[in-house]
Design a protein around this motif. Structure first.
Motif, PDB file in Angstrom:
ATOM      1  N   UNK A   1      59.092  81.839 101.333  1.00  0.00           N
ATOM      2  CA  UNK A   1      60.129  81.743 102.352  1.00  0.00           C
ATOM      3  C   UNK A   1      61.391  81.280 101.666  1.00  0.00           C
TER       4      UNK A   1
ATOM      5  N   UNK B   1      38.328  92.620  96.750  1.00  0.00           N
ATOM      6  CA  UNK B   1      39.347  92.763  97.778  1.00  0.00           C
ATOM      7  C   UNK B   1      40.138  91.456  97.942  1.00  0.00           C
ATOM      8  N   UNK B   2      39.436  90.410  98.366  1.00  0.00           N
ATOM      9  CA  UNK B   2      40.145  89.158  98.628  1.00  0.00           C
ATOM     10  C   UNK B   2      40.634  88.510  97.343  1.00  0.00           C
TER      11      UNK B   2
ATOM     12  N   UNK C   1      38.912  77.818  98.678  1.00  0.00           N
ATOM     13  CA  UNK C   1      38.071  77.669  99.859  1.00  0.00           C
ATOM     14  C   UNK C   1      37.902  78.961 100.635  1.00  0.00           C
ATOM     15  N   UNK C   2      38.947  79.794 100.659  1.00  0.00           N
ATOM     16  CA  UNK C   2      38.831  80.962 101.532  1.00  0.00           C
ATOM     17  C   UNK C   2      37.783  81.943 101.032  1.00  0.00           C
TER      18      UNK C   2
ATOM     19  N   UNK D   1      37.673  80.117  93.073  1.00  0.00           N
ATOM     20  CA  UNK D   1      37.268  78.748  93.370  1.00  0.00           C
ATOM     21  C   UNK D   1      37.819  78.282  94.716  1.00  0.00           C
TER      22      UNK D   1
ATOM     23  N   UNK E   1      43.368  90.633  95.379  1.00  0.00           N
ATOM     24  CA  UNK E   1      44.652  90.711  96.067  1.00  0.00           C
ATOM     25  C   UNK E   1      45.448  89.431  95.895  1.00  0.00           C
ATOM     26  N   UNK E   2      44.736  88.321  95.847  1.00  0.00           N
ATOM     27  CA  UNK E   2      45.428  87.054  95.631  1.00  0.00           C
ATOM     28  C   UNK E   2      45.815  86.853  94.183  1.00  0.00           C
TER      29      UNK E   2
ATOM     30  N   UNK F   1      50.067  81.377 106.644  1.00  0.00           N
ATOM     31  CA  UNK F   1      51.052  80.326 106.415  1.00  0.00           C
ATOM     32  C   UNK F   1      52.050  80.193 107.564  1.00  0.00           C
TER      33      UNK F   1
ATOM     34  N   UNK G   1      43.481  76.040 103.442  1.00  0.00           N
ATOM     35  CA  UNK G   1      43.032  76.842 102.302  1.00  0.00           C
ATOM     36  C   UNK G   1      41.853  77.742 102.637  1.00  0.00           C
ATOM     37  N   UNK G   2      41.360  77.656 103.870  1.00  0.00           N
ATOM     38  CA  UNK G   2      40.153  78.417 104.196  1.00  0.00           C
ATOM     39  C   UNK G   2      40.444  79.830 104.678  1.00  0.00           C
ATOM     40  N   UNK G   3      41.726  80.148 104.824  1.00  0.00           N
ATOM     41  CA  UNK G   3      42.086  81.515 105.213  1.00  0.00           C
ATOM     42  C   UNK G   3      42.763  82.190 104.029  1.00  0.00           C
ATOM     43  N   UNK G   4      42.471  83.451 103.856  1.00  0.00           N
ATOM     44  CA  UNK G   4      43.073  84.207 102.763  1.00  0.00           C
ATOM     45  C   UNK G   4      44.586  84.307 102.973  1.00  0.00           C
TER      46      UNK G   4
ATOM     47  N   UNK H   1      40.544  80.993  89.088  1.00  0.00           N
ATOM     48  CA  UNK H   1      41.291  80.094  89.961  1.00  0.00           C
ATOM     49  C   UNK H   1      41.140  80.504  91.418  1.00  0.00           C
TER      50      UNK H   1
ATOM     51  N   UNK I   1      53.757  87.185 100.559  1.00  0.00           N
ATOM     52  CA  UNK I   1      54.185  86.894 101.935  1.00  0.00           C
ATOM     53  C   UNK I   1      54.470  85.413 102.147  1.00  0.00           C
ATOM     54  N   UNK I   2      54.003  84.580 101.210  1.00  0.00           N
ATOM     55  CA  UNK I   2      54.186  83.145 101.417  1.00  0.00           C
ATOM     56  C   UNK I   2      55.593  82.675 101.084  1.00  0.00           C
TER      57      UNK I   2
END
Lengths: 336, 395, 338
Positions: free
Chosen positions: C337, C254-255, C236-237, C234, C258-259, A155, A104-107, C231, C334-335
């Motif tokens: 699959x 940005x981060x 970790x990244x 909070x 985007x999420x 991932x 979880x530490x990487x975007x 959410x 992108x996650x």
């Protein structure tokens, strides 16, 4: 550069969390030196405040937490006096942190390479995109990740690889101090071993100083030079690693070591410490360990012991090793 | 790691402490515990308590009957009292014959709109003041009503007119509408309608939604799949359109509107209840009850249903807020209640027609009230969700 | 496109079928089965028994329900909604005339909504529990407690009628007509035919309705963005990024954003219904000749077939949009699959 040069000087650090039920003292008047080039292990049960201490070193305590006392001197820079932008410059470039969970530490929507180039360019804005990418490729190569994985999303990588990337991010700017907060906890045993090997190599290669925060005594034994033991927000013992393992002074350290499973000795049943960690909103009076301590004395519940040097490179916070003051002085209340 | 707030909140001794005090003290103490969330909730609650009191006291509080043509048309807020003007020398006759019988009542024409049946003043309602004065001078009518504030100017221009009676009707705090009805009274009585319809429809949808949700979550299987898909489909459909279609088919009427609106909110109750049942079902105390041989029905109602209630309360409050808006929307379109029922949305749609003429008071006040009451329920729901079940809605 | 993605799209499309079926059945139930005689509702009291019978016969309502139902379904499948009862043209033709106006209104409203909502939601999340956060939250609650049509009325009264800055009704000023209707979106038609006057006029007419609808939806959108952002922030990244010395602004906008974007798009797709319902009221307020206006007008004109057709069209639209959003989701994240 001498091994005894002090890189990070922590004096009397306290961190408090103002919660709905009261003030929670997560770190209570902790003083500690981190020497340049050493690996300092910081151990204790979960919830003892070791992670909070690590975050405080980067001034990353989040609401409702607050650093309420103390002085933090990193390479003679007064961390608590820096303004926000100077603090940001320091983070990542001189002090880095590796977190517990690489998953979880990487975007998740940022490519691996972008993590690294971003970290480089944030601190060295003169680096071109191409240069940054080349440096990122070198870095992951060094970490044992093939650089055709650079354009992958997090991932796509395994847990071990992600943690290598995290290390890479910490080293991208050759930080002096790396704070590894339970960095191996979520890895499986084999990956963990590889990761520790890598860390050892990198340490020699980059002349790193590492603050190794963990609850795993095995890792400390393998990597650390010195060990600080923390209990309920207080530092209770500090020693060189060999001395700590061969001759623990504080009853808590003793208990902690006896609770480690040991294949060779096969002592039968594993030692289990009595009681449970205290509520830090209403900590026990006197020595915070006294309700669980097998060697508890009368004074322990009344007066705080002092974190005191008992031998060179050896500090203990326990009445067993310091002169108990005259009863008249402490009966009926704490001296502090 | 430090303990988080929720971990601390679960600390048994503190919960016990709160259980020990009375309900009111518990609410009051909540202020320290929940901080701003608490103030939001209580503010919402206060709005609703005020509105409820107003609706209950409507007969006492409202100065006029909401359907009475109490004054002349388009009196601005604070305007009135009115003066009855007549030609010089005719005041006695006018006073005797008309004044006491001036207002006869309301009748509905076949299109369902109100028409004022009055004696002579009837057709003047739709004329400007200068037209009215002209009619008076031409002997077409014997008397006209004018605003007391305009009196001096009129007498100065037309000295041949005299006052037949003054002080007719006390002032209108919020003015009058296009038919001379008191807006304040309409608002006060309208609150009854709006709250009544919104709460009734939320009750209807909660009964259906909760029972379906309980059963669906509890039995699973094909019933659950069909019910979920149906509910999801209704949820994804624009609710107002559904209500419009139903209201058009059912025809006007308080209950009909409530039914039409209730259909929209069944899925929200269903989804929340079903989701909760699915997770509660797996909890230990339910497992224990089951292993002790409790019947499915009693498990559902004794062990699962009580735990669902907090979320239902939250959803109910939020849905009433939305139902108020939907009801107003339906009446605005013209599909709501019968025209003799005072209703904010209906008043707004009437005001819409006179907007360009600058009669701002006709559209301002009903809208402000709809917003405030809907907001009261929203704030209450939001705050409660935080207090009753921190996981339901993110703060 | 990967074979996995293709399979996902096919499966998702097949899953739309039951949804359409349920929605169409729902419309059938509301219009034909529920208590309340449509003939009576449409023809109103006073219609003679013969008139009612003729109405029923014209719609085939004198036949057994199950036959009506299959007829109904097959009509929808052939995209045949019957003929309008007001004008002798197919209902689909009517929809084709009115739908572009709704699309144009929806597009411009969404611009207002996303512009206001994303920024204020992210800003509130960044400043959580500070004054600005509470201010934005209260403001967004007020916004979505506003009756859309009332906000429209107030804007009409002040900016429109009061100050006279902007027109208060319709899509174009009297006398203005597009040279050629290409897309039916007048702004786009004006650009395609290089008609600047038309473009300006169309935009002027769009401003008030889009702000009305956009602002009310922005209240909802702000909350959505804020909750999603909380959410994300909070996670970790974000902390890890902070430890690398990234600026708070970069972390949030940005981060974080985007999420948050993916869940926001998904939830927004679910709330497409909200946009349509809002559009109906906005169109009524601003005499905007769109789908909402069409339904409401035709209810008064007793044009049952058009009302029914329009509602069915909405049902198909909703199913279609939820399908598109889900497919979009497949491309965005992108996650995923397959």
């Amino acid at each position: 550069m001498s091994i005894n040069e002090i890189l990070y000087n922590i004096q009397d650090l306290s961190v408090e969390f103002h919660t709905r039920v009261g003030i929670l003292g997560a770190v209570d008047h902790a003083s500690l030196d981190i020497r340049r080039g050493e690996v300092l292990g910081l151990v204790g049960e979960s919830g003892c405040g070791k992670s909070t201490l690590g975050k405080a070193l980067m001034r990353m305590i989040e609401e409702p937490g607050k650093i309420t006392s103390g002085k933090l001197l990193f390479d003679n820079i007064d961390i608590l006096a820096l303004d926000d932008s100077r603090m940001r410059e320091l983070r990542g470039s001189r002090i880095s942190m590796v977190f517990q969970d690489p998953m979880t530490s990487l975007n998740p929507v940022q490519r691996v390479v972008d993590h690294i180039t971003e970290a480089i360019q944030v601190h060295q804005s003169y680096v071109t995109d191409k240069e940054a990418r080349a440096r990122a490729a070198n870095l992951v190569d060094r970490l044992g990740i093939s650089h055709d994985r650079l354009d992958d999303y997090p991932h796509h990588l395994s847990g071990g690889m992600r943690q290598r990337v995290m290390i890479g991010l910490a080293l991208a700017l050759r930080a002096d101090l790396v704070i590894a907060d339970e960095a191996t906890t979520s890895l499986d045993v084999i990956v963990e071993a590889q990761f520790l090997d890598l860390l050892r190599e990198l340490r020699n290669e980059f002349d790193l100083t590492i603050l190794l925060i963990t609850h795993n005594m095995g890792i400390v034994a393998e990597l650390a030079d010195r060990v600080a033991v923390m209990y309920a927000g207080r530092l209770v013992e500090l020693a060189e690693v060999n001395q700590l393992f061969s001759n623990p002074k504080h009853p808590y350290t003793e208990g902690l070591l006896r609770a480690v499973p040991n294949i060779q000795l096969d002592e039968g049943e594993l030692y289990k410490m009595a009681g449970s960690p205290p509520d830090l909103v209403r900590p026990p009076s006197g020595c915070r360990f006294h309700p669980r301590c097998p060697k508890v004395m009368e004074i322990c519940s009344q007066v705080d012991p002092i974190f005191k040097s008992i031998a060179p490179n050896r500090m203990v916070n326990c009445w067993l090793y310091q002169e108990v003051p005259d009863e008249k002085l402490w009966v009926g209340g704490s001296t502090q | 790691m430090a303990m988080t707030n929720t971990e601390l909140a679960q600390n048994g001794s503190i919960n016990q402490m709160i259980e020990d005090v009375g309900l009111l003290r518990r609410i009051w103490r909540g202020r320290l515990w929940y901080g701003t969330e608490w103030y939001i909730t209580v503010f919402g609650g206060l709005i609703l308590v005020t509105v409820t009191i107003v609706t209950l006291l409507a007969p006492i509080l409202s100065p006029y009957d909401p359907n009475d043509f109490a004054g002349s048309q388009f009196i601005p807020p604070g305007g009135g009292p009115q003066v009855l003007l007549t030609r010089s020398g005719e005041s006695n006759r006018v006073t005797e014959s008309y004044l006491n019988e001036q207002l006869v009542g309301v009748q509905r024409n076949k299109n369902g709109t109100n028409i004022a049946i009055e004696l002579e003043l009837d057709y003047l309602r739709y004329q400007t003041q200068s037209e009215q004065i002209e009619a008076l001078q031409n002997q077409e009518v014997d008397s006209i009503l004018v605003d007391e504030r305009d009196l001096d100017a009129i007498i100065a221009d037309f000295p041949q007119l005299e006052i037949a009676a003054d002080g007719i009707g006390p002032s209108f705090t919020l003015g009058t509408d296009n038919l001379g009805r008191d807006i304040l009274s309409r608002l006060i009585w309208g609150a009854r309608t709006v709250l009544g319809v919104a709460i009734l429809s939320a009750l209807l949808s909660s009964v259906v939604g909760i029972s379906l949700g309980l059963i669906s979550g509890f039995v699973s299987g094909p019933f659950d799949r069909v019910a979920s898909l149906t509910m999801d489909s209704i949820y994804s459909f624009p609710g107002l359109l559904l209500a419009i279609a139903m209201a058009a088919m059912l025809g006007p009427g308080l209950l009909n509107v409530a039914i039409a609106i209730s259909v929209i909110y069944i899925p929200t109750f269903f989804r929340v209840v079903r989701g909760q049942v699915l997770s509660i079902k797996e909890e230990l105390h339910v497992e224990a009850a089951r292993s002790l041989g409790a019947k499915p029905f009693s498990i559902l109602f004794r062990y699962i249903f009580p735990l669902v209630i907090p979320s239902v309360v939250v959803v109910f409050s939020l849905n009433v807020a939305d139902a108020i808006l939907t009801e107003a929307g339906l009446s605005f379109i013209g599909l709501g209640l019968p025209p003799d029922v005072p209703d904010w949305g209906y008043d707004l749609s009437k005001g819409h027609s006179f907007l360009v003429a600058g009669h701002w008071w006709m559209i301002t006040f009903p809208g402000v009230l709809i917003t405030i009451v809907a907001m009261g329920f929203s704030l209450l729901g939001e705050g409660l969700s935080e207090i009753l079940n921190p996981r339901l809605v993110k703060s | 496109m990967s074979p996995g993605l293709r399979r996902y799209i096919i499966v998702r499309t097949l899953l739309t079928i039951p949804m359409v079926l349920i929605l169409v059945s729902l419309v059938f139930i509301v219009l034909r089965v529920m208590p309340g005689d449509p003939a009576l509702a449409i023809m109103r009291e006073g219609a003679s028994e013969e008139q009612l019978a003729a109405f029923r016969a014209a719609l085939g309502m004198d036949r057994p329900l199950h036959i009506q139902y299959f007829d109904f379904i097959s009509g929808v499948l052939r995209f045949d909604f019957g003929e309008s009862m007001v004008r002798p043209i197919p209902v689909t033709q009517e929809i084709k005339t009115f739908f572009p106006a709704t699309v144009e209104l929806a597009i411009f409203s969404m611009m207002v909504t996303t512009g206001v909502g994303i920024f204020s939601g992210a800003y509130a999340a960044k400043n959580r529990k500070r004054g600005s956060d509470y201010a934005i939250r209260v403001l967004s609650i007020i916004l979505y407690s506003l009756p859309i049509f009332w906000l429209g009325l107030m804007l009409q009264m002040t900016i429109g009628a009061g100050l006279g800055w902007l027109p208060v009704s319709g899509r174009l000023s009297p006398g203005m007509t597009p040279d050629r209707v290409i897309t039916g979106l007048y702004t786009i038609d004006a650009i395609l035919t290089l008609n600047l006057d038309l473009l300006v006029d169309a935009l002027k007419h769009l401003i008030l309705p889009s702000i009305t609808l956009g602002l009310v939806l922005a209240g909802f959108f702000t909350r959505l963005t804020r909750a999603t952002m909380l959410d994300v922030l909070e996670q970790d990244f974000i902390t890890a990024g902070r430890a690398r010395g990234l600026h708070e602004r970069v972390l949030v906008y940005k981060h974080g954003l985007r999420n948050a974007f993916i869940p926001i798009v998904t939830l927004l797709g679910l709330q497409f219904a909200l946009l349509l319902a809002g559009a109906i009221l906005t169109e009524t307020t601003f005499s905007w000749p769109g789908m909402g206006r069409l339904v409401v007008d035709r209810i008064y004109d007793r044009d049952f077939t058009t009302v029914q057709g329009t509602i069915l069209f909405f049902a198909l639209l909703v199913a279609g949009v939820s399908l598109i959003v889900d497919i979009l989701y497949g491309f965005l994240d992108p996650r995923i699959r397959y």
